[in-house]
Motif scaffolding. Structure first.
Motif, PDB file in Angstrom:
ATOM      1  N   ARG A   1      13.689  -1.427 -25.654  1.00 34.83           N
ATOM      2  CA  ARG A   1      14.444  -2.437 -24.929  1.00 34.83           C
ATOM      3  C   ARG A   1      14.977  -3.499 -25.871  1.00 34.83           C
ATOM      4  NH1 ARG A   1      11.795  -2.187 -19.217  1.00 34.83           N
ATOM      5  NH2 ARG A   1       9.913  -1.052 -19.665  1.00 34.83           N
ATOM      6  N   ALA A   2      14.245  -3.774 -26.914  1.00 35.17           N
ATOM      7  CA  ALA A   2      14.649  -4.863 -27.801  1.00 35.17           C
ATOM      8  C   ALA A   2      15.996  -4.576 -28.441  1.00 35.17           C
ATOM      9  CB  ALA A   2      13.593  -5.068 -28.877  1.00 35.17           C
ATOM     10  N   SER A   3      16.187  -3.347 -28.873  1.00 34.39           N
ATOM     11  CA  SER A   3      17.440  -3.029 -29.553  1.00 34.39           C
ATOM     12  C   SER A   3      18.605  -3.136 -28.587  1.00 34.39           C
ATOM     13  CB  SER A   3      17.366  -1.623 -30.131  1.00 34.39           C
ATOM     14  OG  SER A   3      17.181  -0.696 -29.090  1.00 34.39           O
ATOM     15  N   ALA A   4      18.302  -3.137 -27.325  1.00 34.89           N
ATOM     16  CA  ALA A   4      19.366  -3.210 -26.330  1.00 34.89           C
ATOM     17  C   ALA A   4      20.124  -4.518 -26.424  1.00 34.89           C
ATOM     18  CB  ALA A   4      18.777  -3.056 -24.918  1.00 34.89           C
ATOM     19  N   LEU A   5      19.499  -5.502 -27.039  1.00 34.10           N
ATOM     20  CA  LEU A   5      20.133  -6.809 -27.038  1.00 34.10           C
ATOM     21  C   LEU A   5      21.456  -6.819 -27.761  1.00 34.10           C
ATOM     22  CD1 LEU A   5      16.914  -8.853 -27.500  1.00 34.10           C
ATOM     23  CD2 LEU A   5      18.674  -9.412 -25.861  1.00 34.10           C
ATOM     24  N   THR A   6      21.484  -6.259 -28.932  1.00 37.99           N
ATOM     25  CA  THR A   6      22.680  -6.415 -29.739  1.00 37.99           C
ATOM     26  C   THR A   6      23.831  -5.549 -29.294  1.00 37.99           C
ATOM     27  OG1 THR A   6      21.369  -5.080 -31.176  1.00 37.99           O
ATOM     28  CG2 THR A   6      22.124  -7.220 -32.009  1.00 37.99           C
TER      29      THR A   6
END
Lengths: 217, 217
Positions: free
Chosen positions: B72-77
DNA sequence: TCCGATAGAGAACAATTGTTCTATAACAAT
DNA sequence: ATTGTTATAGAACAATTGTTCTCTATCGGA
């Protein structure tokens, strides 16, 4: 309110963005310092204060890594990995999603979309359109069709339909009429076709169509 | 490797997710402590260590708020907020992106898409298609067209073209021929039209088309 | 030239925050 | 009973990290 960024401040914003992407959390003042080749933390603080005043970032005082980039990171609406399980063409049945289709380790191709497009629906898969047989559904060769598994659909929903006798798939809006099924092309200028309910098999609901133009990167 | 979470640890993961969504950065150990009603920071640390061992989270040692949620974290960028700056219809010029179009504070509507769709291109904007005049481009009423500002395009690229004499916008593939411009519909079964180069004005490059079916949530 | 705004440097301080150490308790297995 | 694992508590320590203070330098306009 929003002015053009100086080179240094643009560099800082870019760095924050990159850092967030790589690490998943925002940088500290000292991360920015070394990442942007700045000699003092006070200089970083100075630029961050200006950036906040101009509305480019948001800061939480006294909070480590308390930097937000409005709009870009604020809403953690999720990304969905939609497995591309095959292609869809007029003359062949569409692939059926198997139990391992949503297995991330399956190593299949994925299309990344936001939850805004799938609208949170589960069990979505994607098919690549092969050929020009779907033009009456306003779908072109090469388009991506996002499907949801379904064996029945509501009246008026677009569905992938297998015509048993014709051995053909077609994408049409389905209307159940008294003793027949009306299959209405998306292009409303075109005529519907009528089918015997026993001759059709609904293979999935069409959620979205995505067409990318230009040559792939 | 990935086991079922105990109630407390599930609560912690949920809290991290919620915190990230609200604040844009991960919580501290003490944030989790108070947020989950835990009496000691060491207990939080204990659970976080277990969660990391089980692969549910990733931690950067000695780093404040150094918590990532894999996947989910990589979804931010890689998400892009595309501003929806207006609509496109046959009889009216398309809106021109202004200097404030990409201003986050402008409060406009945004379409969230992944960078996979924009392919990293900058200065993308979106237009909602009004009416059926674009069916020869296989574009339906209500579709979203992702545009990139451009006053020229390469041969064969799909563009939004303003026909000065006709006072019409059209979406066509552009081919420059010796002394005329061939405008080719996406639907290759349809005939191209030819225009005098001085009668056309390229208003943007078409990057993608997104069609969502079914009723909005 | 003088002045104000902008930009940068260095150091110290203070708050935040991760980590560790020692205890205690419940519970299952030996 | 004993042992080992899991879970919880409280406190202190140490590292990280935001903030502030003083100084210097450049540049354009009054």
């Amino acid at each position: 309110m929003k002015s053009q960024l100086s080179a240094k401040r643009q560099q800082i914003v870019d760095f924050i963005l990159q850092f967030m992407g790589e690490r998943g959390y925002p940088p500290t003042v000292r991360d920015i310092q070394s990442g942007c080749g700045i000699s003092s933390t006070s200089v970083v603080d100075y630029h961050l204060k200006v950036l906040e005043k101009e509305g480019h970032i948001r800061r939480d005082p006294e909070v480590s890594r308390g930097i937000e980039l409005p709009g870009r990171a604020s809403a953690l609406t999720e990304k969905v990995q939609v497995p591309i399980i095959g292609q869809i063409a007029a003359g062949e049945p569409i692939p059926v999603p198997g139990s391992d289709t949503w297995d991330v380790a399956a190593g299949a191709d994925f299309l990344e979309v936001t939850a805004e497009i799938t609208r949170g629906r589960q069990d979505i898969y994607a098919l690549r359109v092969k050929g020009m047989s779907m033009v009456d559904a306003l779908i072109n060769d090469g388009d991506m069709v996002l499907m949801q598994y379904a064996s029945t659909v509501d009246n008026g929903e677009m569905a992938a339909i297998w015509l048993k006798a014709e051995k053909e798939v077609t994408l049409k809006k389905v209307y159940l009429e008294s003793d027949r099924v009306r299959l209405q092309p998306a292009n409303s200028q075109m005529q519907p076709i009528y089918a015997n309910p026993r001759n059709i098999e609904i293979q999935g609901r069409v959620i979205a169509v995505i067409r990318q133009l230009g040559k792939p990167a």
